[in-house]
Design a protein around this motif. Structure first.
Motif, PDB file in Angstrom:
ATOM      1  N   ASP A  93       0.856  -1.171   0.000  1.00 58.90           N
ATOM      2  CA  ASP A  93       0.000   0.000   0.000  1.00 58.90           C
ATOM      3  C   ASP A  93       0.901   1.232   0.000  1.00 58.90           C
ATOM      4  O   ASP A  93       1.884   1.287   0.726  1.00 58.90           O
ATOM      5  CB  ASP A  93      -0.868  -0.030   1.260  1.00 58.90           C
ATOM      6  N   SER A  94       0.541   2.241  -0.795  1.00 56.08           N
ATOM      7  CA  SER A  94       1.394   3.424  -0.899  1.00 56.08           C
ATOM      8  C   SER A  94       1.533   4.150   0.430  1.00 56.08           C
ATOM      9  O   SER A  94       2.536   4.796   0.668  1.00 56.08           O
ATOM     10  CB  SER A  94       0.862   4.368  -1.971  1.00 56.08           C
ATOM     11  N   GLU A 116       8.104   4.744  -5.381  1.00 58.57           N
ATOM     12  CA  GLU A 116       7.349   5.506  -6.357  1.00 58.57           C
ATOM     13  C   GLU A 116       6.528   4.562  -7.234  1.00 58.57           C
ATOM     14  O   GLU A 116       6.939   3.432  -7.517  1.00 58.57           O
ATOM     15  CB  GLU A 116       8.294   6.308  -7.257  1.00 58.57           C
ATOM     16  N   ALA A 117       5.392   5.033  -7.678  1.00 51.28           N
ATOM     17  CA  ALA A 117       4.529   4.216  -8.539  1.00 51.28           C
ATOM     18  C   ALA A 117       5.252   3.819  -9.817  1.00 51.28           C
ATOM     19  O   ALA A 117       5.084   2.699 -10.310  1.00 51.28           O
ATOM     20  CB  ALA A 117       3.253   4.983  -8.866  1.00 51.28           C
ATOM     21  N   LYS A 118       6.084   4.695 -10.327  1.00 47.66           N
ATOM     22  CA  LYS A 118       6.811   4.392 -11.562  1.00 47.66           C
ATOM     23  C   LYS A 118       7.795   3.237 -11.348  1.00 47.66           C
ATOM     24  O   LYS A 118       7.917   2.352 -12.192  1.00 47.66           O
ATOM     25  CB  LYS A 118       7.552   5.634 -12.042  1.00 47.66           C
ATOM     26  N   GLU A 119       8.473   3.243 -10.224  1.00 48.51           N
ATOM     27  CA  GLU A 119       9.410   2.168  -9.908  1.00 48.51           C
ATOM     28  C   GLU A 119       8.669   0.842  -9.757  1.00 48.51           C
ATOM     29  O   GLU A 119       9.128  -0.191 -10.247  1.00 48.51           O
ATOM     30  CB  GLU A 119      10.169   2.470  -8.619  1.00 48.51           C
ATOM     31  N   MET A 179       7.804  -0.471 -13.109  1.00 48.78           N
ATOM     32  CA  MET A 179       8.953  -1.083 -13.779  1.00 48.78           C
ATOM     33  C   MET A 179       9.222  -2.474 -13.224  1.00 48.78           C
ATOM     34  O   MET A 179       9.533  -3.401 -13.981  1.00 48.78           O
ATOM     35  CB  MET A 179      10.190  -0.188 -13.657  1.00 48.78           C
ATOM     36  N   LEU A 180       9.087  -2.640 -11.906  1.00 48.56           N
ATOM     37  CA  LEU A 180       9.274  -3.965 -11.310  1.00 48.56           C
ATOM     38  C   LEU A 180       8.210  -4.944 -11.797  1.00 48.56           C
ATOM     39  O   LEU A 180       8.513  -6.099 -12.111  1.00 48.56           O
ATOM     40  CB  LEU A 180       9.238  -3.877  -9.782  1.00 48.56           C
ATOM     41  N   LEU A 181       6.965  -4.479 -11.872  1.00 47.26           N
ATOM     42  CA  LEU A 181       5.897  -5.343 -12.377  1.00 47.26           C
ATOM     43  C   LEU A 181       6.151  -5.742 -13.829  1.00 47.26           C
ATOM     44  O   LEU A 181       5.942  -6.891 -14.212  1.00 47.26           O
ATOM     45  CB  LEU A 181       4.541  -4.653 -12.252  1.00 47.26           C
ATOM     46  N   ASP A 182       6.621  -4.790 -14.606  1.00 44.02           N
ATOM     47  CA  ASP A 182       6.936  -5.082 -16.006  1.00 44.02           C
ATOM     48  C   ASP A 182       8.040  -6.136 -16.099  1.00 44.02           C
ATOM     49  O   ASP A 182       7.932  -7.092 -16.875  1.00 44.02           O
ATOM     50  CB  ASP A 182       7.364  -3.795 -16.717  1.00 44.02           C
ATOM     51  N   ARG A 183       9.085  -5.977 -15.298  1.00 46.18           N
ATOM     52  CA  ARG A 183      10.167  -6.969 -15.301  1.00 46.18           C
ATOM     53  C   ARG A 183       9.656  -8.324 -14.840  1.00 46.18           C
ATOM     54  O   ARG A 183      10.037  -9.362 -15.376  1.00 46.18           O
ATOM     55  CB  ARG A 183      11.335  -6.500 -14.434  1.00 46.18           C
ATOM     56  N   PHE A 184       8.799  -8.333 -13.820  1.00 46.11           N
ATOM     57  CA  PHE A 184       8.241  -9.594 -13.340  1.00 46.11           C
ATOM     58  C   PHE A 184       7.426 -10.275 -14.435  1.00 46.11           C
ATOM     59  O   PHE A 184       7.563 -11.479 -14.661  1.00 46.11           O
ATOM     60  CB  PHE A 184       7.361  -9.362 -12.105  1.00 46.11           C
ATOM     61  N   LEU A 185       6.576  -9.509 -15.103  1.00 46.28           N
ATOM     62  CA  LEU A 185       5.740 -10.105 -16.154  1.00 46.28           C
ATOM     63  C   LEU A 185       6.584 -10.733 -17.257  1.00 46.28           C
ATOM     64  O   LEU A 185       6.204 -11.745 -17.836  1.00 46.28           O
ATOM     65  CB  LEU A 185       4.790  -9.061 -16.738  1.00 46.28           C
ATOM     66  N   ARG A 186       7.749 -10.161 -17.507  1.00 45.85           N
ATOM     67  CA  ARG A 186       8.635 -10.716 -18.541  1.00 45.85           C
ATOM     68  C   ARG A 186       9.242 -12.057 -18.128  1.00 45.85           C
ATOM     69  O   ARG A 186       9.748 -12.786 -18.968  1.00 45.85           O
ATOM     70  CB  ARG A 186       9.731  -9.718 -18.888  1.00 45.85           C
TER      71      ARG A 186
END
Length: 184
Positions: A107-108, A115-118, A121-128
């Protein structure tokens, strides 16, 4: 019409940009919004608001992935519409999706330095790290807000298989985020 040509129309402030955007992506945006609000009129309004926001932000924005840009805007409008319509009592499906993900994503208010952007990016890397099939099941559930039954039909698997994939993927996401130093 190709995205680059549509974007050129936006930059030229040519109103045909909206028509071509609707011709190319209108059905997909409507389906996205309708999966969230479950109301044709509200979904149509979300799509119209998306076109207006695109008109207001392009230029200066020049999105590399035009549909993803539009989908993000549309999804946000649909979620705001849902919040507005169900202010006191949230729609059960969205609440359950939120609760499923709360176990994985901090939770924020608990973790302000992230940061939401970070996190994105982590979610994007995980999805890959996932197989293409598991990526799509995850995205269909948590981005497009498809039901378990809709996902099962779309990919020709049982509902229990969809639930199992989602449970395992959420567990992997928790582990991944913890390894990245995010306390869950």
């Amino acid at each position: 019409m190709e995205d680059s040509k549509i974007l050129e129309l936006f930059f030229a402030r040519n109103e045909d940009a909206i028509r071509h955007t609707d011709d190319t992506y209108g059905r997909r945006l409507f389906a996205l919004a309708d999966n969230i609000v479950r109301n044709d009129q509200d979904a149509e309004e979300s799509v119209s608001d998306t076109y207006m926001r695109a008109w207001d932000t392009i230029p200066p924005q020049k999105p590399q992935h035009f549909f993803a840009y539009l989908a993000k805007i549309c999804r946000n409008f649909a979620l705001k519409k849902l919040d507005w319509k169900n202010a006191a009592k949230r729609k059960a499906e969205v609440v359950s999706l939120t609760q499923e993900m709360e176990a994985c994503i901090p939770d924020s208010t608990r973790d302000r330095e992230m940061e939401a952007k970070e996190l994105g990016m982590l979610l994007d890397r995980f999805l890959r790290t996932l197989t293409p099939e598991n990526q799509m099941v995850f995205l269909r559930r948590y981005w497009y807000v498809d039901t378990i039954a809709e996902i099962a039909v779309r990919y020709g698997i049982s509902e229990s298989a969809v639930q199992m994939r989602l449970n395992r993927t959420r567990a992997r996401l928790c582990t991944y985020l913890e390894k990245e130093g995010i306390r869950v």
